[in-house]
Structure formats: structure tokens, C-alpha cells
Design an enzyme around this catalytic site. Structure first.
Site, mmCIF file in Angstrom:
data_model
loop_
_atom_site.group_PDB
_atom_site.id
_atom_site.type_symbol
_atom_site.label_atom_id
_atom_site.label_comp_id
_atom_site.label_asym_id
_atom_site.label_seq_id
_atom_site.Cartn_x
_atom_site.Cartn_y
_atom_site.Cartn_z
ATOM 1 N N GLY A 198 0.842 -1.203 0.000
ATOM 2 C CA GLY A 198 0.000 0.000 0.000
ATOM 3 C C GLY A 198 0.869 1.241 0.000
ATOM 4 C CE LYS A 201 -1.613 9.951 6.344
ATOM 5 N NZ LYS A 201 -3.008 9.848 5.965
ATOM 6 N N GLY A 203 2.367 2.631 5.455
ATOM 7 C CA GLY A 203 3.562 1.800 5.670
ATOM 8 C C GLY A 203 4.273 2.194 6.960
ATOM 9 C CD GLU A 220 6.936 -5.584 -2.152
ATOM 10 O OE1 GLU A 220 6.935 -4.859 -3.170
ATOM 11 O OE2 GLU A 220 7.880 -6.338 -1.877
ATOM 12 C CB CYS A 255 2.919 -0.158 -7.274
ATOM 13 S SG CYS A 255 3.078 -1.886 -7.768
HETATM 14 P P1 NAD Z 1 -5.352 0.547 0.324
HETATM 15 O O1 NAD Z 1 -6.144 1.778 0.545
HETATM 16 O O2 NAD Z 1 -6.016 -0.701 -0.152
HETATM 17 O O3 NAD Z 1 -4.534 0.290 1.665
HETATM 18 C C1 NAD Z 1 -3.691 -0.832 1.787
HETATM 19 C C2 NAD Z 1 -4.023 -1.566 3.056
HETATM 20 O O4 NAD Z 1 -3.739 -0.725 4.171
HETATM 21 C C3 NAD Z 1 -5.479 -1.987 3.159
HETATM 22 O O5 NAD Z 1 -5.566 -3.348 3.492
HETATM 23 C C4 NAD Z 1 -6.016 -1.083 4.249
HETATM 24 O O6 NAD Z 1 -7.028 -1.707 5.015
HETATM 25 C C5 NAD Z 1 -4.795 -0.833 5.105
HETATM 26 N N1 NAD Z 1 -4.909 0.403 5.865
HETATM 27 C C6 NAD Z 1 -5.456 1.566 5.473
HETATM 28 N N2 NAD Z 1 -5.367 2.488 6.456
HETATM 29 C C7 NAD Z 1 -4.747 1.880 7.494
HETATM 30 C C8 NAD Z 1 -4.355 2.306 8.805
HETATM 31 N N3 NAD Z 1 -4.575 3.539 9.245
HETATM 32 N N4 NAD Z 1 -3.719 1.417 9.586
HETATM 33 C C9 NAD Z 1 -3.489 0.171 9.158
HETATM 34 N N5 NAD Z 1 -3.837 -0.284 7.929
HETATM 35 C C10 NAD Z 1 -4.457 0.556 7.120
HETATM 36 O O7 NAD Z 1 -4.228 0.810 -0.733
HETATM 37 P P2 NAD Z 1 -3.474 2.154 -1.107
HETATM 38 O O8 NAD Z 1 -2.547 2.532 -0.015
HETATM 39 O O9 NAD Z 1 -4.392 3.157 -1.687
HETATM 40 O O10 NAD Z 1 -2.632 1.533 -2.312
HETATM 41 C C11 NAD Z 1 -2.032 2.352 -3.250
HETATM 42 C C12 NAD Z 1 -0.575 2.538 -2.900
HETATM 43 O O11 NAD Z 1 0.045 1.262 -2.785
HETATM 44 C C13 NAD Z 1 0.194 3.264 -3.965
HETATM 45 O O12 NAD Z 1 1.149 4.084 -3.370
HETATM 46 C C14 NAD Z 1 0.864 2.139 -4.746
HETATM 47 O O13 NAD Z 1 2.010 2.544 -5.433
HETATM 48 C C15 NAD Z 1 1.164 1.168 -3.639
HETATM 49 N N6 NAD Z 1 1.217 -0.191 -4.154
HETATM 50 C C16 NAD Z 1 2.392 -0.854 -4.065
HETATM 51 C C17 NAD Z 1 2.475 -2.136 -4.579
HETATM 52 C C18 NAD Z 1 3.751 -2.912 -4.500
HETATM 53 O O14 NAD Z 1 3.679 -4.128 -4.694
HETATM 54 N N7 NAD Z 1 4.887 -2.307 -4.231
HETATM 55 C C19 NAD Z 1 1.358 -2.733 -5.158
HETATM 56 C C20 NAD Z 1 0.179 -2.022 -5.191
HETATM 57 C C21 NAD Z 1 0.107 -0.750 -4.695
#
Ligand code: NAD
Length: 488
Positions: A198, A201, A203, A220, A255
Site C-alpha cells: 500500500g 503513509k 507503511g 511493498e 505501483c
Molecule cells: P489501500 O487503501 O487498499 O490500503 C492498503 C491496506 O492498508 C489496506 O488493506 C487497508 O485496510 C490498510 N490500511 C489503510 N489504512 C490503514 C491504517 N490507518 N492502519 C493500518 N492499515 C491501514 O491501498 P493504497 O494505499 O491506496 O494503495 C495504493 C498505494 O500502494 C500506492 O502508493 C501504490 O504505489 C502502492 N502499491 C504498491 C504495490 C507494490 O507491490 N509495491 C502494489 C500495489 C500498490
């Protein structure tokens, strides 16, 4: 621990979920080859039998084109699981390594062991693959797993919670659905590894929660993936590969999708023309109607992407597309030329159908642009100039680098997939997934022969001479010391 987790059999707490998994892990059953292989076979069977349901879930969550669902999610998951199954015995085998003279006679090996109970938190954009692929690695390595799919892709999340338990050992592999409160409750638990996909932030939130238990993490993440185009290219092939890497990757919500292009001022007009031709060829004159483009996932993300487009710093910079339909949550492939560095679109990850182009006077300047931003997950170069290519590979720090194509390196299981700096911590895919979820245990075996009295007190000067010669590899000194010469 307050937050209740809804599961088909009723409500349980995160403590209960993790305690149950810990008990299952402690029973030792996840450790055997047979258990691991049976789970991997179950996942392959699930993919084969439920392919249509997976497609439907992806269609409901993202209007993902069927071909993209199959090639980018289903097929990659199946081959990842197939590879783990095929290589499992080899991966599980202890690795013999050479031992050292000071421990003669002895043998040494590295024994991979499962970490315990691990947590996989996945993202919405490739909601099937990004959930199941880390789970495959965790199972192959012999762990019990909690999978928390993204609430932003609810159909795929519900597919996992209702279908996966029918194909795997549900006492060791659990799916927990939910949003922030549920994830927060899970993160309060002690896990032995967390793999999070995800944004950076969240992360940081995951890493901070993990730190409380000294839990290692794989993060990731994403960022702004630059794509550099030199004039010395096959422009027709390059433009097709750029367009499919951007809009054929979930309509830019990937991503690894190219985030912005850097090219020279003199080459930009030719590149723009070629990109426009490919966009129209692939998605027609009215791309909002194209079934080959995913929609923007939801209204929040639609508003976020529109904010980048409506930023007054990029007004007048749109040279192609810019069309949108809020009801359908669709935004057409959009090119922007000569965007200023301080515009929102150059400050934030685009993660949508907009592709800004930055122009420079000469190719070398691309390094200043790339290095002025956090390290990206991928950096792309289109060029036939070998010298420049070498310079690019040496000078750009990124999770991965791909020359003359886009996103393809993701599908090579022999390459680690992960970021560096702001784009991630650790990596997975293929054997790297197995390693990510294993502890490499160091084992040294000795017999009772080969006693060296010099290691035991009292530490006489003679013993010191002997050990000094031994550790310095001083053969002559060693022989002399063994014969007690020179006498002190
Ligand atoms: P998302 O909104 O689905 O969030 C990811 C996960 O984080 C979800 O399961 C969500 O429930 C959890 N989450 C959200 N808020 C949280 C909190 N406060 N505390 C704990 N967990 C929480 O996904 P996203 O972040 O919108 O994804 C997009 C981002 O992810 C982009 O920056 C993209 O580049 C990156 N991404 C990276 C990869 C990779 O493999 N490197 C793949 C896909 C996406």
C-alpha cells in the site's frame, strides 16, 4: 482488545484469531513438506475452479478488463503457486556451507525455518494477486497466516473470506476482512512477520506497530516511477509499450505504472504524436466507453486524480484526453506536456490515467530530475544507446530497472520485487518470497575430536602465539608454536 472481527461463524477478536493460529503453528503441522504442498495445491485448485468468480469480483471492484484480470492477476498467481510447489523441496533443503579451520573438524549449514504466525495486508489495485501471492510465499515457508485484503476492493475481499477457507487448512490460514479499525486491532497483535502492500503513509503506521513487538516487515510501497525516452529508439514499439504499461495496467492504478516521462525538448513532439496514435489505436476515439480500461476505483480516488488535473499550475498543459465521467468513475488517457516541477502532479504519485511529460535540454539532465525525488519502485529507460543505458543502470537507484519496456520485470520470478528507500523495504516473488517468510538458521556441527588446548585457560603466552598464528593464517608461526618455539 475491543475491535470485533466478523467471520462467517460469528464475531471473534483479533486476539482470538492470532491465538488460534499460534496454537496451530505450535502443533508443528505447518512445518511438513506435505502440509505446505497440500495448501499450495488447494490454492491452484481454487484458482482453476473459481476463475470466473475471481474475474467477476475484479470486474465489480474495478471494471477490470477480463484480459488484464487473467494475465496480471490469475495467471501470475497460478504460476507463482506452481513454481513454489515445483521448487518447494529444493527451497526447504538446508544449504551446506564451508566451515572454518578453527572449528576443524566440523560441518556447517543454513537451515530455513518458518517464522511463525505472519500477517499479510494487501491493497485494492491488484486485489487478487497482491493478496494471494504473499500468502503463497508464507505457506511455502511453513507459516500460519492472516490475510487482510483491502476494504476498497470489497468483492475480492469477500471472495477470499468465503472461498479460500474451502481450499486450505482454515485452522492455519485465516482471512480477516475489515477497514482501519480491524487492521489496527490486528496490528496490536504480535506477529512474526508482516508484509504490507500500500502507500508509504500507512507503511509507516505498520512499521511503527511492528516495532513494538520487534516484528520484521516487508513493505511493498509505491512512488513516482520515471520513464525516460531517448531519441535513439524504435518509436512505434516504444509508444505501444509505454501506453500499455500505463493505461493497460489497471488504467494507471498500478505501483509500477510509469508515473511521468522525461524526454528532450527536441524529441517531445515526435514522442507525443506516437503516444497519441497508440492511445487512439488501443482505446478508440471515446476511451470513456472503452471496455479495455478499468474505472477509477472509487469516488475518493476519482476526486484525488481530478485534483491533480485541475491544479492551476498545469492549466493549459493537457495535450491529449482530459475527459472524465464522474458517474462511471472513468477518466480517459491523458497526456500533459511541460508540467512544472512544483505542480501537484509532479509532487504526488499519480496512480491514475494521467501521464505528465517533463522536458529537458539533454538526456543527462534526467538524472537530476529523478534524483530530486524519493527513490522509485521502478525506473524505465527507452534507448538503444548502450553507454547511456549503462550510465542509467549505475546512476538511478530504484526497486527495479527495465530497459525498453514497462512493468514486465514484475513477472520474472527470478528477480526480487520490492522497493528501496521511500518505495519499500524488503522484497518477494519466487524464491525471494520463501526467503522473506523464513528464518535462516545457522547450524554448526562438531564432533569431540580435534581438541585444541590453546582455546582453554589458562591463557599462556605460548597459547596466545599459537592462536595468533592460527587466526592470521601464519603456517610457519603455527608449526613453530606447536613445537613450543620460540620459548617465552
Ligand atoms: P489501500 O487503501 O487498499 O490500503 C492498503 C491496506 O492498508 C489496506 O488493506 C487497508 O485496510 C490498510 N490500511 C489503510 N489504512 C490503514 C491504517 N490507518 N492502519 C493500518 N492499515 C491501514 O491501498 P493504497 O494505499 O491506496 O494503495 C495504493 C498505494 O500502494 C500506492 O502508493 C501504490 O504505489 C502502492 N502499491 C504498491 C504495490 C507494490 O507491490 N509495491 C502494489 C500495489 C500498490
Amino acid at each position: 482488545m475491543g475491535e470485533q472481527i466478523q467471520r462467517p461463524g460469528g464475531e471473534v477478536s483479533a486476539d482470538d484469531v492470532v491465538a488460534g493460529l499460534r496454537e496451530s503453528f505450535s502443533s508443528g503441522k505447518t512445518r511438513s513438506y506435505e502440509w505446505r504442498a497440500a495448501q499450495l495445491k488447494g490454492i491452484i485448485r481454487m484458482i482453476n475452479e473459481k476463475e470466473e468468480n475471481i474475474m467477476e469480483a475484479l470486474q465489480a471492484d474495478l471494471s477490470k478488463p477480463k484480459l488484464e484480470s487473467f494475465v496480471h492477476e490469475i495467471s501470475l498467481a497460478k504460476s507463482s503457486c506452481g513454481l513454489a510447489l515445483k521448487e518447494l523441496k529444493r527451497w526447504m533443503k538446508p544449504e551446506k556451507v564451508s566451515s572454518m579451520l578453527t572449528a576443524f573438524p566440523s560441518s556447517a549449514e543454513i537451515v530455513p525455518e518458518p517464522l511463525g504466525v505472519v500477517l499479510v495486508i494487501s491493497a485494492w489495485n491488484y486485489p487478487f494477486l497482491l493478496s494471494i501471492d504473499p500468502v503463497i510465499g508464507a505457506i511455502a515457508a511453513g507459516n500460519a497466516v492472516v490475510l487482510k485484503p483491502s476494504e476498497i476492493s470489497p468483492s475480492t475481499s469477500s471472495f477470499f473470506s468465503s472461498v479460500l477457507p474451502n481450499y486450505v487448512d482454515a485452522s492455519c490460514i485465516k482471512v480477516v476482512e475489515g477497514s482501519v479499525p480491524v487492521t489496527t486491532a490486528l496490528l496490536e497483535q504480535k506477529f512474526d512477520k508482516i508484509l504490507y502492500t500500500g502507500n508509504a503513509k500507512i507503511g509507516r503506521i505498520v512499521m511503527a506497530a511492528a516495532a513494538k513487538h520487534l516484528t520484521p516487515v516487508v513493505l511493498e510501497l509505491g512512488g513516482k516511477c520515471p520513464l525516460v525516452v531517448d531519441s535513439d529508439v524504435n518509436l512505434k514499439a516504444a509508444s505501444k509499450r509505454i501506453v500499455v504499461g500505463k493505461w493497460g495496467s489497471n488504467n494507471g492504478q498500478a505501483c509500477l505504472a510509469p508515473d511521468y516521462i522525461i524526454t528532450t525538448k527536441s524529441f517531445a513532439p515526435k514522442l507525443v504524436d506516437a503516444l497519441k496514435v497508440s492511445i487512439e489505436k488501443f482505446y478508440g476515439e471515446n476511451p470513456l466507453q472503452s471496455e479495455d480500461l478499468s474505472r477509477v476505483v472509487n469516488s475518493n480516488h476519482f476526486a484525488r486524480v481530478c485534483r491533480l488535473l485541475d491544479d492551476e499550475k498545469v492549466s493549459g498543459k493537457i495535450i491529449h484526453g482530459g475527459t472524465r465521467d464522474e458517474k462511471l468513475l472513468k477518466i480517459g488517457p491523458t497526456l500533459l506536456l511541460d508540467v512544472p516541477h512544483d505542480s501537484l502532479i509532479m509532487q504526488e504519485e499519480v496512480f491514475g490515467p494521467l501521464l505528465p511529460i517533463v522536458t529537458v535540454d539533454n538526456m543527462e539532465e534526467c538524472f537530476d530530475v529523478i534524483n530530486s525525488k524519493p527513490k522509485p519502485l521502478a525506473a524505465y529507460l527507452f534507448s538503444q544507446n548502450k553507454k547511456f543505458e549503462e550510465n542509467f543502470v549505475r546512476s538511478v537507484s530504484a526497486g527495479g530497472i527495465l530497459i525498453n519496456d514497462t512493468t514486465m520485470h514484475f513477472a520474472n520470478p527470478n528477480l526480487p520485487f520490492g522497493g528501496v528507500g521511500e518505495s519499500g523495504v524488503g522484497s518477494y516473488h519466487g524464491k525471494f518470497s520463501f526467503d522473506a517468510f523464513s528464518h535462516k538458521k545457522a547450524v554448526l556441527r562438531r564432533s569431540f575430536g580435534g581438541e585444541v588446548s590453546a582455546r582453554y585457560p589458562p591463557y599462556t603466552p605460548q597459547k596466545q602465539k599459537f592462536l595468533r598464528a592460527l587466526l592470521n593464517g601464519d603456517i610457519v608461526g603455527l608449526i613453530l608454536a606447536m613445537f613450543g618455539w620460540p620459548r617465552s
